[in-house]
Scaffold this motif. Structure first.
Motif, short mmCIF file in Angstrom:
data_model
loop_
_atom_site.label_atom_id
_atom_site.label_comp_id
_atom_site.label_asym_id
_atom_site.label_seq_id
_atom_site.Cartn_x
_atom_site.Cartn_y
_atom_site.Cartn_z
N ARG A 1 57.57 15.58 40.79
CA ARG A 1 57.33 14.24 41.29
C ARG A 1 58.62 13.58 41.75
O ARG A 1 58.62 12.83 42.72
CB ARG A 1 56.64 13.39 40.22
CG ARG A 1 55.24 13.88 39.91
CD ARG A 1 54.58 13.00 38.88
NE ARG A 1 53.29 13.55 38.53
CZ ARG A 1 52.18 13.34 39.20
NH1 ARG A 1 52.22 12.59 40.27
NH2 ARG A 1 51.04 13.87 38.83
N ARG B 1 50.50 27.28 51.42
CA ARG B 1 50.74 27.00 50.00
C ARG B 1 52.21 27.16 49.61
O ARG B 1 52.65 26.59 48.61
CB ARG B 1 49.86 27.92 49.14
CG ARG B 1 48.38 27.54 49.22
CD ARG B 1 47.49 28.57 48.57
NE ARG B 1 47.73 28.68 47.15
CZ ARG B 1 47.24 29.68 46.40
NH1 ARG B 1 46.53 30.64 46.97
NH2 ARG B 1 47.49 29.71 45.11
N GLY C 1 55.01 24.14 48.84
CA GLY C 1 55.38 23.53 47.57
C GLY C 1 56.79 23.85 47.13
O GLY C 1 57.39 23.10 46.34
N VAL D 1 56.85 22.29 43.73
CA VAL D 1 55.46 22.05 43.37
C VAL D 1 54.69 23.35 43.57
O VAL D 1 54.73 23.94 44.65
CB VAL D 1 54.83 20.95 44.24
CG1 VAL D 1 53.35 20.78 43.91
CG2 VAL D 1 55.58 19.63 44.07
N VAL E 1 51.49 25.00 44.45
CA VAL E 1 50.29 24.54 45.15
C VAL E 1 49.10 25.42 44.77
O VAL E 1 49.15 26.64 44.94
CB VAL E 1 50.51 24.55 46.67
CG1 VAL E 1 49.24 24.15 47.40
CG2 VAL E 1 51.66 23.62 47.04
N ASP E 2 48.04 24.79 44.26
CA ASP E 2 46.85 25.52 43.84
C ASP E 2 45.93 25.87 44.99
O ASP E 2 45.35 26.95 45.04
CB ASP E 2 46.06 24.69 42.82
CG ASP E 2 46.85 24.36 41.58
OD1 ASP E 2 47.48 25.28 41.02
OD2 ASP E 2 46.85 23.18 41.17
N VAL F 1 51.10 17.46 50.25
CA VAL F 1 50.46 17.96 49.04
C VAL F 1 49.99 16.76 48.24
O VAL F 1 50.77 15.84 47.97
CB VAL F 1 51.42 18.82 48.19
CG1 VAL F 1 50.70 19.32 46.93
CG2 VAL F 1 51.94 20.01 49.00
N GLU G 1 47.59 15.41 44.74
CA GLU G 1 47.06 15.81 43.45
C GLU G 1 45.64 15.27 43.35
O GLU G 1 45.42 14.06 43.39
CB GLU G 1 47.92 15.25 42.31
CG GLU G 1 47.55 15.80 40.95
CD GLU G 1 48.54 15.36 39.88
OE1 GLU G 1 49.40 16.18 39.49
OE2 GLU G 1 48.47 14.19 39.46
N THR H 1 43.21 18.40 37.15
CA THR H 1 43.86 18.05 38.42
C THR H 1 44.44 19.31 39.05
O THR H 1 44.87 20.24 38.36
CB THR H 1 44.99 17.03 38.21
OG1 THR H 1 45.94 17.54 37.29
CG2 THR H 1 44.44 15.71 37.71
N TYR H 2 44.43 19.32 40.38
CA TYR H 2 44.90 20.46 41.16
C TYR H 2 45.78 19.94 42.29
O TYR H 2 45.53 18.86 42.85
CB TYR H 2 43.71 21.23 41.76
CG TYR H 2 42.75 21.77 40.73
CD1 TYR H 2 42.92 23.03 40.18
CD2 TYR H 2 41.67 21.00 40.29
CE1 TYR H 2 42.04 23.53 39.23
CE2 TYR H 2 40.79 21.48 39.34
CZ TYR H 2 40.97 22.75 38.81
OH TYR H 2 40.10 23.23 37.87
N THR H 3 46.81 20.71 42.63
CA THR H 3 47.64 20.36 43.78
C THR H 3 47.04 20.98 45.03
O THR H 3 46.68 22.16 45.05
CB THR H 3 49.08 20.86 43.58
OG1 THR H 3 49.06 22.23 43.16
CG2 THR H 3 49.79 20.01 42.54
N VAL I 1 51.93 13.90 46.34
CA VAL I 1 53.05 14.30 45.48
C VAL I 1 54.15 15.00 46.27
O VAL I 1 55.23 15.25 45.73
CB VAL I 1 52.57 15.21 44.33
CG1 VAL I 1 51.64 14.45 43.41
CG2 VAL I 1 51.91 16.48 44.85
#
Length: 750
Positions: free
Chosen positions: A3, A379, A382, A387, A389-390, A427, A429, A490-492, A512
């Motif tokens: 963050r 992805r 990130g 980060v 990334v999901d 990205v 959240e 929660t997912y990115t 984020v």
């Protein structure tokens, strides 16, 4: 940590993003009767000779900022305009009319922001151009500059600034003189213009009919004999305009890219559409009363192409082959000047693909290998902000070239043609429920007579089933990675800023990471790090038209048969093995070996050992049988024949399969025992209350190997070293039995 990095990144300005893009682009490496006529006679067949008291409108533009077709350089603006000039020369009173989307989206548009097209269009005899949404892709200030640089008027009746004045640099309508007639022309764009492009939020968009009637009345008061709309609205709106607007003689062009085989006349209004870019030149001739006197379509074809069937059916449609069209010399020079520098920098091979990459408009309707490749690469963004990334997604409308590439070398130019928009990767959240809601928000369900039901996105890191019928549209069995989605977790989620800003769901999620990276350059940079790619389809998005009761199971020593009910909406089930497969939650699948239909049941047989291996490859596999069938048109009750989505020749049904029963038969060595147990269709992440069957945590295969696969496992799967081949191990080509057509089934500009 993530963050904090994101917070620092969010301080970047739009100018920073623009400079980043330009730095990257500056450094990146990496047979009908007509067809049997001689060329001169074929040109003469398209003649639109008229007399005084008529006007011929040659239309349209819709060039997307291109000088050449993305997949065939021979189809070019220089040749297109040569045909336009021929048609204008044959018309005593001709006007060349455009309908917008001329600045972008394309690689050239992204680099030069429409400046190149203004120079080209100023050279032509373009009399007037209707504004399109892509004129605003680079913001209102750039659009205004380009409008003011133009030596012809831009018109749009239903866009006003915050003071209620015409958009700077444009007129709401204008009049032109031809053949002793005064021709009034106004433009029209979509009512959801704010969501289509970078249009200032405080500026106004008027309702279609209201703005059109005001334009017609004003033009009639100004002495117009004939009134024409240079349209950039969807085809479906045109009939409403024709029925509701008094005094409107003709509508030319559209937002939809539809090509007419003959004109439509609705309540006295002529409607004429000829697609976009360089494939068709159209002409309509109107008399002094605004009535249709003539209509012509000229198709531009490559030398080895077959004419459309309509060429034989309609005398008004003719063919010109590109090798027989002399390019306009000045436009060819301009193309070389503007393209030369970019081609030198981006025209070199960036990576190699072992398979054909599908960047056509199939991306609206089916999962494609290009969609998987690019969203997997997204992805990796990130890493900029530390980060992980999901999930990543991209709207199908952001994949623009409508072409295929490879097998073979893929250039930077190819990638930038596919992803030409100035869209920054962000990205956010999001909760699991927000992810589910977004997947459902993206769906385009029936009734959709033009393009059929569509998921309308491409995804990475998530898989799901989708249903595309209006009364039952939704998603279920949603998995993130290999695990059922948790609505409370929660997912990115990586996506482009355009889609996030226009999503009621994702716009509410917390940003984020603002990467400062445009999609095209970033994806190209990621793919340049690989020597070879070979993406496949991986069951990330599975269409389900009907869910039937769970399949019963019988086996012998070598075969295992799943027997499922025939869907209620089926006229006939498929009987070829390729139309059936069993899928587990990782996306791995197995194709049937034989199929028989027996009254109300279909018997689908698999190799017993292979199906057992698939069922035990992961804990709680969420085993499902998918099959194809021809729909009973009366049962579904649509006003058009289904399926009509690109990539689908049948509807799809799903039958849950009890994995425990499959494994039980293998463990106890039974032969012909019928397993009557019914699978619990957990519908993980169905968007309900989240109480579906918990399909378990990630398991391991029998040999202890990691179950993760590229696109669903660790982000390292898409960010490996440049020497490693980027190969997929899952999935097989089309959805069950689907014929992944190369036809461009959807050309909506979103």
């Amino acid at each position: 940590m993530a963050r904090e990095s994101a917070s620092r990144t969010r301080d970047r300005t739009n100018d920073d993003v623009d400079r980043s893009r330009r730095r990257f682009l500056g450094a990146a490496a990496g047979a009908s009767a007509a067809t049997l006529l001689p060329a001169t006679d074929r040109a003469r067949a398209a003649s639109t000779t008229t007399t005084d008291g008529t006007v011929t409108l040659v239309h349209d533009t819709h060039f997307h900022g291109r000088f050449n077709d993305a997949s065939a350089d021979e189809l070019s603006l220089a040749r297109y305009y040569s045909v336009v000039e021929d048609v204008l020369a044959d018309a005593d009173n001709g006007l060349f009319v455009g309908n917008g989307d001329d600045f972008a989206p394309s690689m050239l548009g992204l680099e030069y922001e429409g400046e190149h097209m203004v120079e080209a269009l100023n050279y032509t005899d373009l009399a007037v151009d209707g504004v399109g949404n892509h004129e605003f892709d680079f913001g209102a200030d750039v659009a205004t500059t380009r409008f003011e640089e133009s030596e012809f008027p831009w018109v749009v009746a239903n866009l006003l600034d915050d003071a209620g004045d015409p958009v700077p640099g444009t007129e709401r309508w204008t009049t032109l003189e031809a053949g002793g007639l005064t021709v009034g022309v106004f433009g029209l764009v979509s009512e959801n213009f704010h969501s289509l492009t970078d249009y200032p939020e405080e500026w106004q968009v008027l309702e279609y009919v209201e703005a059109s009637q005001e334009a017609v009345d004003s033009l009639r008061d100004a002495g117009a004999d004939v009134v024409v709309c240079a349209s950039h609205v969807s085809t479906g709106v045109h009939e409403t305009l024709a029925e509701s607007v008094d005094g409107l003689d003709a509508i030319v062009g559209s937002h939809s890219g539809v090509v007419f085989d003959e004109p439509e006349v609705v309540d006295g209004t002529v409607i004429s559409e000829f697609g976009d870019e360089f494939d068709h030149v159209g002409a309509i001739t109107l008399d002094a009363e605004g009535e249709l006197a003539d209509w012509r379509r000229t198709d531009l074809l490559l030398p080895d192409s077959d004419p459309a069937p309509a060429v034989e059916e309609y005398d008004q449609i003719s063919v010109r082959y590109t090798d027989e069209i002399e390019p306009d010399e000045r436009l060819a020079e301009l193309a070389d000047e503007w393209l030369g520098d970019l081609e030198e920098r981006l025209g070199q091979p960036a990576f190699e693909s072992e398979v054909e990459l599908d960047a056509t408009y199939n991306n609206y309707a089916i999962e494609t290998n290009w969609g998987n490749l690019m969203t997997d690469a997204m992805r990796a963004v990130g890493e900029i902000g530390d980060v992980e990334v999901d999930i990543a997604a991209n709207n199908a409308g952001g994949i623009r070239s409508d072409s295929t590439y490879g097998p073979g070398e893929i250039t930077g130019t190819d990638v930038m043609d596919i992803l030409p928009f100035p869209n920054e990767i962000l990205v956010v959240e999001a909760t699991g429920q927000q992810v589910i809601d977004y997947l459902e928000e993206a769906l385009r369900p029936h009734p959709a007579p033009d393009f059929g039901a569509q998921p309308a996105i491409q995804v990475s890191g998530v898989s799901y089933e989708w249903t595309g019928h209006e009364d039952d549209a939704g998603v279920e069995n949603v998995f993130v990675g290999d695990d059922p989605i948790d609505p409370e977790a929660t997912y990115t989620f990586a996506h482009n800023d355009y889609s996030i800003g226009n999503s009621e769901v994702l716009s509410e999620a917390e940003v984020v990471l603002e990467s400062g990276q445009f999609q095209g350059p970033f994806v190209l940079e990621q793919l340049e790090q690989r020597d070879t790619v070979a993406p496949e389809r991986e069951n990330r998005m599975i269409r389900v038209d009907e869910t039937v009761d769970a399949a019963s199971i019988s086996r012998n020593a070598e075969e295992l048969t799943l027997t499922a009910p025939v869907p209620e909406g089926a006229a006939e089930v498929a009987t070829e093995p390729g139309a059936y497969r069993v899928v587990v939650r990782t996306g791995d699948d197995l194709e049937a070996t034989s199929v028989t239909a027996d009254g109300d049941a279909v018997n689908v047989t698999f190799d017993a050992a292979s199906l057992t291996d698939l069922a035990e490859s992961i804990d709680d596999p969420a085993l499902r049988l998918f099959g194809g069938y021809s729909p009973d048109q009366d049962y579904w009750g649509y006003d058009y024949e289904v399926p009509n989505s690109s990539g689908y020749d049948r509807f799809r049904f799903k039958a849950p399969v009890d994995a425990a029963a499959v494994l039980e038969g293998a463990q106890d060595g039974t032969g012909d025992e019928n397993a009557d147990s019914v699978a619990d269709d957990g519908n993980a992440g169905s968007g309900g209350d989240g109480d579906g069957d918990d399909n378990g945590s990630e398991g391991e295969s029998g040999d202890g190997s990691d179950d993760s696969v590229p696109g669903f496992g660790p982000i390292a799967a898409v960010t490996g070293g440049s020497a490693g081949a980027y190969l997929y191990a899952r999935g097989r080509g089309n959805d069950a039995g689907a014929d992944a057509s190369d036809e461009s089934a959807n050309s909506t500009d979103d």
